[in-house]
Scaffold this active site. Structure first.
Site, PDB file in Angstrom:
ATOM      1  CB  CYS A 268      -0.913  -0.030   1.233  1.00 45.58           C
ATOM      2  SG  CYS A 268      -1.909   1.451   1.469  1.00 45.58           S
ATOM      3  CG  HIS A 269       0.740   5.920  -1.520  1.00 45.59           C
ATOM      4  ND1 HIS A 269       0.925   6.897  -0.583  1.00 45.59           N
ATOM      5  CD2 HIS A 269       1.271   6.388  -2.676  1.00 45.59           C
ATOM      6  CE1 HIS A 269       1.518   7.920  -1.156  1.00 45.59           C
ATOM      7  NE2 HIS A 269       1.743   7.648  -2.411  1.00 45.59           N
ATOM      8  CB  THR A 270      -0.082   3.806   4.126  1.00 46.45           C
ATOM      9  OG1 THR A 270      -1.272   4.247   3.480  1.00 46.45           O
ATOM     10  CG2 THR A 270       0.065   4.533   5.432  1.00 46.45           C
TER      11      THR A 270
ATOM     12  CG  HIS B 102      -1.023  -1.368   6.397  1.00 48.70           C
ATOM     13  ND1 HIS B 102      -0.050  -0.826   5.598  1.00 48.70           N
ATOM     14  CD2 HIS B 102      -2.206  -0.974   5.879  1.00 48.70           C
ATOM     15  CE1 HIS B 102      -0.614  -0.122   4.641  1.00 48.70           C
ATOM     16  NE2 HIS B 102      -1.931  -0.210   4.780  1.00 48.70           N
ATOM     17  CD  GLU B 103      -3.687  -3.923   1.021  1.00 49.75           C
ATOM     18  OE1 GLU B 103      -4.232  -2.813   1.069  1.00 49.75           O
ATOM     19  OE2 GLU B 103      -3.151  -4.352  -0.004  1.00 49.75           O
TER      20      GLU B 103
ATOM     21  CB  CYS C 292     -11.134  -3.574  22.132  1.00 51.78           C
ATOM     22  SG  CYS C 292     -12.043  -2.166  22.822  1.00 51.78           S
TER      23      CYS C 292
ATOM     24  CB  CYS D  76     -12.291   1.156  24.081  1.00 55.04           C
ATOM     25  SG  CYS D  76     -12.462   1.579  22.328  1.00 55.04           S
TER      26      CYS D  76
ATOM     27  CB  CYS E  43     -15.375  -0.337  20.557  1.00 53.07           C
ATOM     28  SG  CYS E  43     -13.872  -0.769  19.663  1.00 53.07           S
TER      29      CYS E  43
ATOM     30  CB  CYS F 166     -10.709   0.275  18.455  1.00 55.67           C
ATOM     31  SG  CYS F 166     -10.221  -0.662  19.917  1.00 55.67           S
TER      32      CYS F 166
ATOM     33  NE  ARG G  91      -3.921   4.633  17.381  1.00 49.67           N
ATOM     34  CZ  ARG G  91      -2.802   4.854  16.658  1.00 49.67           C
ATOM     35  NH1 ARG G  91      -2.144   5.964  16.775  1.00 49.67           N
ATOM     36  NH2 ARG G  91      -2.369   3.953  15.829  1.00 49.67           N
TER      37      ARG G  91
ATOM     38  CB  CYS H 146      -5.257  -1.478   3.738  1.00 49.26           C
ATOM     39  SG  CYS H 146      -5.199   0.334   3.694  1.00 49.26           S
TER      40      CYS H 146
ATOM     41  NE  ARG I 286      -2.842  -2.527  -2.186  1.00 55.39           N
ATOM     42  CZ  ARG I 286      -2.953  -1.202  -2.024  1.00 55.39           C
ATOM     43  NH1 ARG I 286      -2.460  -0.371  -2.916  1.00 55.39           N
ATOM     44  NH2 ARG I 286      -3.535  -0.716  -0.955  1.00 55.39           N
TER      45      ARG I 286
HETATM   46  P1  NAD Z   1      -1.653   5.220  -5.277  1.00 54.06           P
HETATM   47  O1  NAD Z   1      -0.278   5.766  -5.385  1.00 54.06           O
HETATM   48  O2  NAD Z   1      -1.930   3.832  -5.727  1.00 54.06           O
HETATM   49  O3  NAD Z   1      -2.684   6.160  -6.072  1.00 54.06           O
HETATM   50  C1  NAD Z   1      -2.653   7.556  -6.053  1.00 54.06           C
HETATM   51  C2  NAD Z   1      -3.230   8.040  -7.382  1.00 54.06           C
HETATM   52  O4  NAD Z   1      -3.340   9.471  -7.310  1.00 54.06           O
HETATM   53  C3  NAD Z   1      -2.356   7.724  -8.587  1.00 54.06           C
HETATM   54  O5  NAD Z   1      -3.126   7.123  -9.616  1.00 54.06           O
HETATM   55  C4  NAD Z   1      -1.833   9.085  -9.032  1.00 54.06           C
HETATM   56  O6  NAD Z   1      -1.606   9.176 -10.427  1.00 54.06           O
HETATM   57  C5  NAD Z   1      -2.954  10.006  -8.568  1.00 54.06           C
HETATM   58  N1  NAD Z   1      -2.565  11.395  -8.364  1.00 54.06           N
HETATM   59  C6  NAD Z   1      -1.411  11.876  -7.848  1.00 54.06           C
HETATM   60  N2  NAD Z   1      -1.426  13.225  -7.835  1.00 54.06           N
HETATM   61  C7  NAD Z   1      -2.621  13.595  -8.364  1.00 54.06           C
HETATM   62  C8  NAD Z   1      -3.216  14.857  -8.641  1.00 54.06           C
HETATM   63  N3  NAD Z   1      -2.586  16.013  -8.357  1.00 54.06           N
HETATM   64  N4  NAD Z   1      -4.456  14.871  -9.170  1.00 54.06           N
HETATM   65  C9  NAD Z   1      -5.096  13.705  -9.468  1.00 54.06           C
HETATM   66  N5  NAD Z   1      -4.560  12.492  -9.253  1.00 54.06           N
HETATM   67  C10 NAD Z   1      -3.342  12.433  -8.708  1.00 54.06           C
HETATM   68  O7  NAD Z   1      -2.060   5.387  -3.758  1.00 54.06           O
HETATM   69  P2  NAD Z   1      -3.216   4.602  -2.969  1.00 54.06           P
HETATM   70  O8  NAD Z   1      -2.676   3.336  -2.428  1.00 54.06           O
HETATM   71  O9  NAD Z   1      -4.451   4.583  -3.789  1.00 54.06           O
HETATM   72  O10 NAD Z   1      -3.405   5.589  -1.702  1.00 54.06           O
HETATM   73  C11 NAD Z   1      -4.009   6.862  -1.891  1.00 54.06           C
HETATM   74  C12 NAD Z   1      -3.909   7.669  -0.608  1.00 54.06           C
HETATM   75  O11 NAD Z   1      -4.713   7.070   0.404  1.00 54.06           O
HETATM   76  C13 NAD Z   1      -2.507   7.738  -0.013  1.00 54.06           C
HETATM   77  O12 NAD Z   1      -2.294   9.040   0.488  1.00 54.06           O
HETATM   78  C14 NAD Z   1      -2.552   6.734   1.112  1.00 54.06           C
HETATM   79  O13 NAD Z   1      -1.599   7.011   2.120  1.00 54.06           O
HETATM   80  C15 NAD Z   1      -3.954   6.945   1.609  1.00 54.06           C
HETATM   81  N6  NAD Z   1      -4.562   5.887   2.413  1.00 54.06           N
HETATM   82  C16 NAD Z   1      -5.447   6.265   3.354  1.00 54.06           C
HETATM   83  C17 NAD Z   1      -6.088   5.321   4.134  1.00 54.06           C
HETATM   84  C18 NAD Z   1      -7.078   5.741   5.160  1.00 54.06           C
HETATM   85  O14 NAD Z   1      -7.539   4.891   5.927  1.00 54.06           O
HETATM   86  N7  NAD Z   1      -7.463   7.000   5.224  1.00 54.06           N
HETATM   87  C19 NAD Z   1      -5.835   3.971   3.924  1.00 54.06           C
HETATM   88  C20 NAD Z   1      -4.915   3.611   2.932  1.00 54.06           C
HETATM   89  C21 NAD Z   1      -4.301   4.571   2.166  1.00 54.06           C
HETATM   90  O1  DAO Z   2      -5.553   7.882  16.202  1.00 52.65           O
HETATM   91  O2  DAO Z   2      -7.007   6.396  16.673  1.00 52.65           O
HETATM   92  C1  DAO Z   2      -6.179   6.850  15.929  1.00 52.65           C
HETATM   93  C2  DAO Z   2      -5.932   6.084  14.665  1.00 52.65           C
HETATM   94  C3  DAO Z   2      -4.754   6.562  13.905  1.00 52.65           C
HETATM   95  C4  DAO Z   2      -4.465   5.691  12.719  1.00 52.65           C
HETATM   96  C5  DAO Z   2      -5.431   5.896  11.579  1.00 52.65           C
HETATM   97  C6  DAO Z   2      -4.861   5.354  10.342  1.00 52.65           C
HETATM   98  C7  DAO Z   2      -5.575   5.825   9.107  1.00 52.65           C
HETATM   99  C8  DAO Z   2      -4.739   6.435   8.098  1.00 52.65           C
HETATM  100  C9  DAO Z   2      -3.580   5.606   7.671  1.00 52.65           C
HETATM  101  C10 DAO Z   2      -3.870   4.756   6.544  1.00 52.65           C
HETATM  102  C11 DAO Z   2      -3.115   3.534   6.614  1.00 52.65           C
HETATM  103  C12 DAO Z   2      -3.207   2.477   5.802  1.00 52.65           C
HETATM  104 ZN    ZN Z   3     -12.120  -0.463  21.184  1.00 54.08          ZN
END
Ligand code: NAD
Ligand code: DAO
Ligand code: ZN
Length: 370
Positions: free
Chosen positions: A40-42, A62-63, A92, A95, A98, A106, A110, A170, A365
């Site tokens: 994953c990107h993260t 994480h995935e 959990c 908490c 939850c 949760c 943390r 994820c 992916r």
């Molecule tokens: P990825 O790299 O696979 O995809 C990102 C896409 O965005 C790409 O296709 C890229 O070309 C496009 N992009 C980049 N800049 C752009 C712009 N200016 N305008 C339009 N498109 C643009 O990444 P991903 O795995 O899909 O993750 C996306 C985001 O989500 C990341 O920031 C990641 O950290 C985050 N994320 C968040 C959570 C959450 O729970 N909130 C979970 C997982 C990932």
């Molecule tokens: O503060 O309770 C909290 C949770 C913090 C972690 C949240 C993670 C979501 C964003 C990261 C994406 C990861 C794949």
């Molecule tokens: Zn909990």
């Protein structure tokens, strides 16, 4: 025991594939053999040093999906042989968080999870020289065996293929959950999705599942168009090819603005565009992307005064132990698709190549099968 892992020894350096020591599960913990893990990107965000909470050395990832090998004292909900998906957002069920239906965050573990250790404050991983290695997001799926808290594992059906359902840990859940749990998209809504990567494509399939009308995909990489359409995108916009104002263009395509917009890029400029293309009076914009350390979002407050709503979501608002097994069922029943999004598979030794493919925009992916 000795296990094989891709270790992030330093920010900005490639992962090092090596053997490390893993201690067995303590009270409330579970030893899992990871069969497959998604990149994953993260993970890349942390490896590269952009994650403000990133600490090293650590075993990222994480995935994933795997099988329970052993359980520590007091573990009641899982047994040897169970198939599981690790949860970076645990559940959990006791908490305050939850017990509040408004959140999935949760808080039971943390602080220790954020510090890269198990709930008792120690790590189960060490180098072969005995130096500690940190856990990552409580999961560390870039190792063929890992230890997790019981509350950070969803038990799933045994006929589901690990190499596909690992993505539910994820990307799939985050994208579809952002639509269903966070935005609560209604039938006939017009939606705009920024970033057609591993998360954004799942937002698109979530919008289709929810019965959205127009699903506009926005990406600076034209090669994402085909995959977007495959998952339900009705219109594609490459901002680089738009003459004039992008917000005005998107408002025009959606006939007045998006009922729901989603940022899946992590770019704060994009987040502003996403908010501002939301419909006056009721449009909601959901931030999914994780921005670099220190980044801030901005808009004119009048955008909110005039009825637009800015929201964020982690893990798609899903409660992992409850919701993840259901999403596995949706996949097995053909209600959602995963296979075409897994564009590359490899062994652990090629994990750095997997991240190169992500950087180059060539993969959706990449999955490592152990
Ligand atoms: P990825 O790299 O696979 O995809 C990102 C896409 O965005 C790409 O296709 C890229 O070309 C496009 N992009 C980049 N800049 C752009 C712009 N200016 N305008 C339009 N498109 C643009 O990444 P991903 O795995 O899909 O993750 C996306 C985001 O989500 C990341 O920031 C990641 O950290 C985050 N994320 C968040 C959570 C959450 O729970 N909130 C979970 C997982 C990932
Ligand atoms: O503060 O309770 C909290 C949770 C913090 C972690 C949240 C993670 C979501 C964003 C990261 C994406 C990861 C794949
Ligand atoms: Zn909990």
């Amino acid at each position: 025991m000795r296990v094989r892992a891709a270790v992030a020894f330093e920010a900005g350096k490639p992962l090092e594939v090596t053997e490390v020591n893993l201690e067995g599960p303590k009270a409330g913990e579970v030893l899992v053999e990871i069969k497959s893990t998604g990149l994953c990107h993260t993970d890349e965000f942390t490896r590269s040093g952009d994650d403000p909470e990133g600490a090293f050395p650590a075993i990222l990832g994480h995935e994933g999906a795997g099988v329970v090998v052993d359980v520590g004292p007091g573990v009641m909900s899982l047994k040897k042989g169970d198939h599981v998906i690790p949860l970076y957002t645990p559940e959990c069920r006791t908490c305050d968080y939850c017990l509040n239906p408004k959140t999935n965050l949760c808080q039971a573990i943390r602080s220790t999870q954020g510090q890269g250790v198990m709930p008792d404050g120690t790590s189960r991983f060490t180098t072969l020289d005995g130096d500690p290695i940190l856990h990552y997001m409580g999961c560390s799926t870039f190792a063929n065996y890992t230890v997790l808290p019981e509350i950070a594992l969803a038990k799933v059906r045994e006929d589901a293929p690990f190499e596909k359902i690992c993505y539910i840990g994820c990307g799939v859940t985050t994208g579809i959950g952002a639509v269903i749990n966070t935005a609560k998209v209604e039938i006939g809504s017009n939606c705009v999705v920024f970033g057609l990567g591993g998360i954004g494509l799942n937002v698109i399939q979530g919008c289709r599942l929810a019965g959205a009308n127009k699903i506009v995909g926005v990406d600076i990489n034209d090669s994402k168009k085909e995959m977007g359409e495959r998952f339900g995108m009705t219109h594609f916009v490459n901002p680089k090819e738009v003459e004039g104002d992008l917000v005005a263009h998107l408002v025009d395509i959606t006939g007045g603005g998006a009922d729901y917009s989603f940022d899946a890029t992590g770019n704060v400029g994009v987040m502003r565009t996403a908010l501002e293309c939301a419909h006056k009076g009721w449009g909601e914009s959901i931030i999914i992307g994780v921005a670099p350390a220190g980044a801030e979002i901005a808009t004119r407050p009048f955008q909110l005064v005039t009825g637009r709503v800015w929201k964020g979501t982690a893990f798609g608002g899903a409660r992992g132990r409850t919701d993840v097994p259901k999403i596995v069922d949706w996949y097995m029943d053909g209600k959602i698709e995963i296979d075409p999004m897994i564009t590359h598979t490899m062994g652990l030794e090629d994990i750095n190549h997997g991240f190169d493919l992500m950087h180059e925009g060539k993969s959706i992916r990449a999955v490592v099968n152990y």
